[in-house]
Design a protein around this motif. Structure first.
Motif, PDB file in Angstrom:
ATOM      1  N   GLY A   1       2.940  12.597   3.793  1.00 37.26           N
ATOM      2  CA  GLY A   1       1.528  12.510   3.430  1.00 37.26           C
ATOM      3  C   GLY A   1       0.967  11.118   3.656  1.00 37.26           C
ATOM      4  N   ILE A   2       1.773  10.106   3.336  1.00 41.76           N
ATOM      5  CA  ILE A   2       1.328   8.722   3.554  1.00 41.76           C
ATOM      6  C   ILE A   2       1.144   8.470   5.048  1.00 41.76           C
ATOM      7  N   GLY A   3       2.081   8.972   5.855  1.00 44.45           N
ATOM      8  CA  GLY A   3       1.954   8.803   7.295  1.00 44.45           C
ATOM      9  C   GLY A   3       0.673   9.416   7.825  1.00 44.45           C
ATOM     10  N   GLU A   4       0.360  10.636   7.366  1.00 47.25           N
ATOM     11  CA  GLU A   4      -0.872  11.296   7.805  1.00 47.25           C
ATOM     12  C   GLU A   4      -2.099  10.526   7.340  1.00 47.25           C
ATOM     13  N   LEU A   5      -2.044  10.031   6.104  1.00 45.63           N
ATOM     14  CA  LEU A   5      -3.178   9.284   5.561  1.00 45.63           C
ATOM     15  C   LEU A   5      -3.394   7.984   6.331  1.00 45.63           C
ATOM     16  N   LEU A   6      -2.310   7.269   6.617  1.00 43.85           N
ATOM     17  CA  LEU A   6      -2.429   6.017   7.367  1.00 43.85           C
ATOM     18  C   LEU A   6      -2.975   6.271   8.770  1.00 43.85           C
TER      19      LEU A   6
ATOM     20  N   LEU B   1       0.833  -1.202   0.000  1.00 42.55           N
ATOM     21  CA  LEU B   1       0.000   0.000   0.000  1.00 42.55           C
ATOM     22  C   LEU B   1       0.869   1.255   0.000  1.00 42.55           C
ATOM     23  N   ILE B   2       1.934   1.256   0.802  1.00 35.65           N
ATOM     24  CA  ILE B   2       2.860   2.397   0.827  1.00 35.65           C
ATOM     25  C   ILE B   2       3.473   2.619  -0.555  1.00 35.65           C
TER      26      ILE B   2
ATOM     27  N   TYR C   1       2.151  10.559  -3.546  1.00 37.43           N
ATOM     28  CA  TYR C   1       2.119  10.948  -2.139  1.00 37.43           C
ATOM     29  C   TYR C   1       3.548  11.017  -1.597  1.00 37.43           C
ATOM     30  N   THR C   2       3.782  11.953  -0.688  1.00 36.83           N
ATOM     31  CA  THR C   2       5.054  11.997   0.022  1.00 36.83           C
ATOM     32  C   THR C   2       5.002  11.042   1.207  1.00 36.83           C
TER      33      THR C   2
END
Length: 263
Positions: A87-92, A74-75, A83-84
């Motif tokens: 951004g991925i961290g915030e989304l997760l 997924l990452i 996505y940065t």
């Protein structure tokens, strides 16, 4: 045909050993990185940034699970869509807070599992040489590795599919040069990738839709998971039926040509 698995001493999860690969649901660090198609240093970086949960430890061995593999994929998908890492961290974290991450990861597992059902075969390079005899050269082995059929680690070699290995041996024993079998394998991989692109494109446009996965409801996600499960046998049957038809027509034409040559 023997299948030999080598056993390394326990470590921190970076080296091979028993229970380390596809189909086991447990991965050491390097095996997880290989299965996800990422570099080990990237895997460590994702852990440091909190994108990937820590592994479960048994003594000195760090074990990763199918959930880690799913999350890594997924990452990678989100990175590929622009996505940065932040951004991925915030989304997760947002998905986790809303309870939607487990469902999204479950959908990813449902969409990707069961496509490949192969039994790998591990042996020594000497045993591989005994199987093929003088029909195989060192260059054939290197090319098989480049094509992804085998993985060589020291003096051990793992073929990813017992079925493909036995099919290759059958052709070699009938007199077909291994180099030409690898040519055919290269061609098949290209055509299979094109077929997969076509099926996935149809699924993306007509089942998932233009909005992607982020904004879909739980009901819609469940529908997509069911549709993905239904696609697997359909795709296999379509390809198998069309190939069987093409082979029948081609063999019939070849036999007719041989009979004309005898007249």
């Amino acid at each position: 045909m023997s299948s030999l698995v080598h056993d390394d001493a326990a470590d921190d999860g970076t080296s091979g050993g028993p229970d380390t690969g596809a189909g086991t649901g447990r991965y050491r660090r390097e095996d997880l990185a290989r299965a996800a198609g990422v570099k080990v240093r990237n895997l460590r970086y994702y852990q440091e940034r909190g994108l990937l949960p820590p592994p479960r430890r048994e003594g000195r061995i760090a074990w990763y699970s199918e959930d880690h593999l799913t999350r890594l994929r997924l990452i990678s998908d989100l990175l590929g869509r622009g996505y940065t890492v932040n951004g991925i961290g915030e989304l997760l974290h947002a998905w986790e807070a809303g309870g939607g991450l487990s469902q999204l990861l479950g959908l990813e597992r449902a969409m990707t599992r069961d496509w490949v059902q192969e039994e790998p075969v591990t042996m020594s390079l000497a045993e591989l040489g005994e199987l093929f005899g003088p029909a195989a050269t060192a260059e054939d082995t290197r090319r098989a590795e480049r094509l992804g059929y085998v993985r060589i680690e020291g003096d051990r070699v793992t073929h990813r599919s017992r079925r493909l290995l036995e099919a290759t041996l059958t052709l070699v024993r009938q007199g077909v040069p291994l180099a030409e079998i690898l040519d055919a394998g290269d061609f098949v991989q290209i055509q299979a990738a094109a077929l997969a692109d076509r099926f996935v494109g149809l699924f993306r446009r007509h089942v998932i839709g233009a909005d992607g996965l982020e904004h879909l409801s739980a009901t819609q996600l469940d529908h997509i998971g069911a549709a993905a499960a239904a696609l697997r046998p359909v795709a296999r049957e379509v390809v198998a039926a069309e190939f069987a038809k093409a082979m029948a027509l081609r063999v019939e034409a070849e036999v007719a040509e041989l009979l004309r040559a005898e007249q």
